[in-house]
Design an enzyme around this catalytic site. Structure first.
Site, short mmCIF file in Angstrom:
data_model
loop_
_atom_site.label_atom_id
_atom_site.label_comp_id
_atom_site.label_asym_id
_atom_site.label_seq_id
_atom_site.Cartn_x
_atom_site.Cartn_y
_atom_site.Cartn_z
N CYS A 117 102.30 94.92 44.02
CA CYS A 117 103.47 95.46 44.72
C CYS A 117 104.10 96.61 43.92
O CYS A 117 104.73 96.38 42.89
CB CYS A 117 104.48 94.34 44.95
SG CYS A 117 106.10 94.86 45.55
N CYS B 37 107.85 96.47 43.39
CA CYS B 37 108.15 95.42 42.41
C CYS B 37 108.02 95.95 40.99
O CYS B 37 108.86 95.70 40.14
CB CYS B 37 107.21 94.23 42.59
SG CYS B 37 107.31 93.42 44.20
#
Length: 110
Positions: free
Chosen positions: A34, A37
């Site tokens: 991600c 993230c």
């Protein structure tokens, strides 16, 4: 992806690391693949340094720890949850807003 200021949480240690903590805890539900993230990690590190005495920050990899993610209804990442006294007291989904948004999320619970 742990650091001096950010610890790892897992399904196995979530109770001890988060729910039983004597400090408020910001949990970053994330995954290695991600990009958003990964992008907020330096912001979390800054917040962890600023609030080292008042706040604990942990990261929980949702791919390896699906049970905890499901328990708290995490369907999008990054999702940031704040826990205090064993209860969820704050939630933010997404990486937007920068450091100011993270400070706003945790401030009422410190």
């Amino acid at each position: 992806m742990a650091s001096d200021h950010i610890q790892q949480a897992t399904d196995a240690n979530f109770q001890v690391e988060v729910l039983d903590s004597d400090k408020p805890v910001l949990v970053d539900f994330w995954a290695t693949w991600c990009a958003p993230c990964r992008a907020i990690t330096p912001l979390l590190e800054t917040l962890a340094e600023e609030q080292a005495d008042a706040l604990k920050i942990v990261k929980l990899d949702v791919q390896s720890n699906m049970q905890t993610a499901m328990t708290y209804g995490v369907t999008n990442i990054p999702t940031l949850l704040v826990f205090k006294g064993g209860a969820q007291v704050g939630r933010k989904v997404g990486a937007g807003g920068g450091l100011a948004a993270l400070r706003t999320l945790v401030a009422p619970h410190l």
